[in-house]
Scaffold this motif. Structure first.
Motif, PDB file in Angstrom:
ATOM      1  N   VAL A 186      12.095  11.157 -17.427  1.00  0.00           N
ATOM      2  CA  VAL A 186      10.620  11.497 -16.675  1.00  0.00           C
ATOM      3  C   VAL A 186      10.887  10.840 -15.244  1.00  0.00           C
ATOM      4  CG1 VAL A 186       9.217  10.059 -18.254  1.00  0.00           C
ATOM      5  CG2 VAL A 186       8.674  12.220 -17.160  1.00  0.00           C
ATOM      6  N   GLY A 187      10.696  11.524 -13.966  1.00  0.00           N
ATOM      7  CA  GLY A 187      10.178  11.481 -13.203  1.00  0.00           C
ATOM      8  C   GLY A 187      10.115  12.222 -12.193  1.00  0.00           C
ATOM      9  N   SER A 188       9.563  11.160 -10.930  1.00  0.00           N
ATOM     10  CA  SER A 188       8.745  12.164  -9.732  1.00  0.00           C
ATOM     11  C   SER A 188       9.948  13.507  -9.676  1.00  0.00           C
ATOM     12  CB  SER A 188       8.495  11.722  -8.860  1.00  0.00           C
ATOM     13  OG  SER A 188       7.429  10.353  -8.985  1.00  0.00           O
ATOM     14  N   ASN A 209       1.215  13.234 -12.566  1.00  0.00           N
ATOM     15  CA  ASN A 209       1.814  11.879 -12.204  1.00  0.00           C
ATOM     16  C   ASN A 209      -0.167  11.264 -11.417  1.00  0.00           C
ATOM     17  OD1 ASN A 209       2.118   9.197 -11.101  1.00  0.00           O
ATOM     18  ND2 ASN A 209       3.524  10.072  -9.901  1.00  0.00           N
ATOM     19  N   ARG A 247      -2.738  11.414  -4.970  1.00  0.00           N
ATOM     20  CA  ARG A 247      -2.083  10.360  -5.049  1.00  0.00           C
ATOM     21  C   ARG A 247      -3.352   9.237  -3.753  1.00  0.00           C
ATOM     22  NH1 ARG A 247       3.326   9.458  -7.315  1.00  0.00           N
ATOM     23  NH2 ARG A 247       3.729   8.112  -4.738  1.00  0.00           N
ATOM     24  N   ASP A 259      14.705   5.890 -10.688  1.00  0.00           N
ATOM     25  CA  ASP A 259      14.971   7.551 -10.909  1.00  0.00           C
ATOM     26  C   ASP A 259      15.884   8.582 -10.707  1.00  0.00           C
ATOM     27  OD1 ASP A 259      11.969   7.488 -12.091  1.00  0.00           O
ATOM     28  OD2 ASP A 259      11.362   8.632 -10.116  1.00  0.00           O
ATOM     29  N   ARG A 291       5.035   1.300   1.632  1.00  0.00           N
ATOM     30  CA  ARG A 291       5.795   1.520   0.775  1.00  0.00           C
ATOM     31  C   ARG A 291       5.791   3.395   0.418  1.00  0.00           C
ATOM     32  NH1 ARG A 291       6.359   4.536  -4.417  1.00  0.00           N
ATOM     33  NH2 ARG A 291       8.522   4.537  -4.560  1.00  0.00           N
ATOM     34  N   MET A 347       8.206   7.224  -1.099  1.00  0.00           N
ATOM     35  CA  MET A 347       9.714   7.499  -2.451  1.00  0.00           C
ATOM     36  C   MET A 347      10.409   7.919  -1.536  1.00  0.00           C
ATOM     37  SD  MET A 347       7.356   9.208  -5.547  1.00  0.00           S
ATOM     38  CE  MET A 347       6.222  10.521  -5.061  1.00  0.00           C
ATOM     39  N   GLU A 366       1.136   3.816  -2.579  1.00  0.00           N
ATOM     40  CA  GLU A 366      -0.094   5.233  -2.566  1.00  0.00           C
ATOM     41  C   GLU A 366       0.912   5.756  -3.927  1.00  0.00           C
ATOM     42  OE1 GLU A 366       3.376   7.350  -1.878  1.00  0.00           O
ATOM     43  OE2 GLU A 366       2.168   8.815  -1.535  1.00  0.00           O
ATOM     44  N   ASN A 367       0.249   5.713  -4.665  1.00  0.00           N
ATOM     45  CA  ASN A 367       0.033   6.349  -6.168  1.00  0.00           C
ATOM     46  C   ASN A 367      -1.276   6.874  -6.964  1.00  0.00           C
ATOM     47  OD1 ASN A 367       2.534   6.207  -7.676  1.00  0.00           O
ATOM     48  ND2 ASN A 367       3.075   4.326  -6.842  1.00  0.00           N
ATOM     49  N   GLY A 401      10.621   5.367 -15.924  1.00  0.00           N
ATOM     50  CA  GLY A 401      10.211   4.251 -15.179  1.00  0.00           C
ATOM     51  C   GLY A 401       8.903   3.292 -14.660  1.00  0.00           C
ATOM     52  N   LEU A 402       7.732   3.850 -15.600  1.00  0.00           N
ATOM     53  CA  LEU A 402       6.450   2.691 -15.764  1.00  0.00           C
ATOM     54  C   LEU A 402       6.608   2.219 -17.046  1.00  0.00           C
ATOM     55  CD1 LEU A 402       3.761   4.999 -14.737  1.00  0.00           C
ATOM     56  CD2 LEU A 402       4.738   3.984 -13.442  1.00  0.00           C
ATOM     57  N   GLN A 455       2.924   7.515 -18.849  1.00  0.00           N
ATOM     58  CA  GLN A 455       4.364   7.964 -19.167  1.00  0.00           C
ATOM     59  C   GLN A 455       4.885   7.474 -19.848  1.00  0.00           C
ATOM     60  OE1 GLN A 455       7.587   6.587 -16.147  1.00  0.00           O
ATOM     61  NE2 GLN A 455       6.812   8.736 -15.587  1.00  0.00           N
ATOM     62  N   TRP A 483       5.670  14.815 -12.321  1.00  0.00           N
ATOM     63  CA  TRP A 483       6.944  13.923 -12.623  1.00  0.00           C
ATOM     64  C   TRP A 483       6.986  15.251 -12.855  1.00  0.00           C
ATOM     65  CZ3 TRP A 483       3.559  10.385 -15.643  1.00  0.00           C
ATOM     66  CH2 TRP A 483       3.893   8.713 -14.935  1.00  0.00           C
ATOM     67  N   PHE A 511      10.700   2.548  -6.874  1.00  0.00           N
ATOM     68  CA  PHE A 511       9.609   2.746  -8.168  1.00  0.00           C
ATOM     69  C   PHE A 511       9.413   1.388  -8.734  1.00  0.00           C
ATOM     70  CE2 PHE A 511       6.525   1.817 -11.238  1.00  0.00           C
ATOM     71  CZ  PHE A 511       4.969   1.920 -10.590  1.00  0.00           C
TER      72      PHE A 511
HETATM   73  C1  TF8 Z   1       6.300   7.049  -7.381  1.00  0.00           C
HETATM   74  C2  TF8 Z   1       6.207   7.552  -8.485  1.00  0.00           C
HETATM   75  C3  TF8 Z   1       6.456   6.508  -9.863  1.00  0.00           C
HETATM   76  C4  TF8 Z   1       7.486   7.780 -10.483  1.00  0.00           C
HETATM   77  C5  TF8 Z   1       7.660   6.995 -12.218  1.00  0.00           C
HETATM   78  C6  TF8 Z   1       8.633   5.599 -11.829  1.00  0.00           C
HETATM   79  O1  TF8 Z   1       5.783   5.968  -6.792  1.00  0.00           O
HETATM   80  O2  TF8 Z   1       4.755   8.158  -8.590  1.00  0.00           O
HETATM   81  O3  TF8 Z   1       5.346   7.062 -10.985  1.00  0.00           O
HETATM   82  O4  TF8 Z   1       8.761   7.701 -10.140  1.00  0.00           O
HETATM   83  O5  TF8 Z   1       8.339   7.719 -12.633  1.00  0.00           O
HETATM   84  O6  TF8 Z   1       7.665   6.637  -7.368  1.00  0.00           O
END
Ligand code: TF8
Length: 335
Positions: free
Chosen positions: A90-92, A147, A150, A74, A171, A173, A210-211, A35-36, A42, A238, A194
């Motif tokens: 790969v994802g969360s 990841n 956060r 994702d 926002r 997840m 938050e990330n 996703g990034l 990533q 992840w 995301f």
């Molecule tokens: C989020 C996650 C993203 C991941 C990534 C897209 O905030 O932290 O970094 O899902 O794989 O969505």
């Protein structure tokens, strides 16, 4: 005669070796989505994995790294893996909770105090057990990647105390633990994929998100966010997953190549992520964000507010898993 025989013998041996290899590694294309952006921790790790797999199969297995959520968010990619339309992603873990409820245990706020604990628990028996719950759902989990812890960013105000989260449209997840956690803390939590986040921040559809630091930098959130609060409120990892449908068509040698490359990529990814994170805060400041630390007393007040959320997580992941994770954390902490 003798020499001729020896040469024929050698040729036969080489041929046999070639035949084994040809049988072990079929020409295959692996679409590996993430996703990034490409220039992110990533993206770097997916490309490292791709190189490893190509090298180990003599170029038979080609891994195409496809970033930027070009193959979907994702949850969309997960569906493609389940259906067999995509091989890897790969994802969360957080976005997997709808399919594999036990994954929610990794979303427990303030679960890990540092990366040493995270590594020990995720790579240990309970991490494996939770990962294995993906198989009946149509995905094979290979390894957890970092990841990162956060942190909060927003455009309203620095979050210096619990009350500052009030009415911040944040926002989160797409996952009930995140939704419930931030609601319990008084924020107006809005679940979004995301892939829609930057635009949502830019158009002020939401005030914050938050990330980890790494993502704030790679996704250029500093362009659309003013305040960053170092809160380290959760370490939500992840996970690298493979389509089970596709996995079942692989030879044992092919599976081993993927597993070995995944472990190498995990070591690479965690090191790279940590190095980047260590330098990130200074860079975030030079990009113009105003940074503050959440006082530990306020983190404590947040924890207290989250007691009911934790009880809910224990219930949905099962008391056994909850207890195993708590015990593993305790053990890692004592080391
Ligand atoms: C989020 C996650 C993203 C991941 C990534 C897209 O905030 O932290 O970094 O899902 O794989 O969505």
């Amino acid at each position: 005669m003798r020499i001729k025989f020896a040469i024929t013998g050698l040729a036969a041996m080489l041929l046999a070796a070639g035949a084994v290899q040809a049988q072990d590694f079929k020409p295959r294309l692996v679409r590996f989505g993430y996703g990034l952006v490409e220039d992110s921790n990533q993206g770097r790790a997916v490309r490292m994995f791709a190189k490893e797999v190509e090298k180990a199969t003599g170029g038979k297995m080609k891994v195409r790294a496809i970033g930027n959520a070009s193959l979907g968010s994702d949850t969309q990619m997960q569906q493609a893996l389940i259906g067999g339309a995509q091989e890897m992603m790969v994802g969360s873990t957080a976005t997997l909770v709808g399919l594999a409820p036990e994954m929610a245990v990794w979303d427990t706020p303030f679960l890990f105090a540092n990366t040493k604990e995270a590594d020990a628990v995720l790579d240990g028996p309970v991490g494996e057990k939770v990962k294995a719950t993906l198989e009946p759902k149509g995905m094979v989990g290979l390894v957890y990647w970092e990841n990162g812890f956060r942190n909060l960013t927003n455009n309203k105000r620095p979050i210096a105390k619990l009350e500052d989260l009030q009415d911040v449209k944040l926002r989160v997840m797409q996952n009930n633990v995140f939704l419930d956690s931030f609601k319990a803390l008084g924020a107006n939590a809005v679940p979004l994929p995301f892939s829609e986040l930057f635009t949502a921040l830019e158009t002020k559809a939401v005030d914050g998100q938050e990330n980890p630091f790494n993502t704030v930098l790679s996704s250029k959130f500093y362009e659309v966010q003013k305040y960053l609060t170092v809160s380290n409120h959760v370490y939500s990892p992840w996970i690298v997953t493979v389509s089970k449908k596709w996995w079942d068509t692989l030879s044992p040698a092919e599976k081993k190549v993927l597993q070995d490359a995944a472990i190498k990529s995990r070591e690479f990814e965690r090191k790279d992520t940590r190095e980047e994170a260590a330098k990130a805060l200074a860079e975030i400041k030079t990009k113009g964000m105003q940074v503050n630390e959440l006082p530990s007393a306020e983190a404590g007040r947040m924890r207290d507010k989250l007691a009911a959320v934790n009880a809910g997580i224990a219930k949905s992941v099962g008391q056994g898993t909850w207890d195993s994770v708590q015990a593993a954390v305790k053990q890692a902490r004592a080391k």
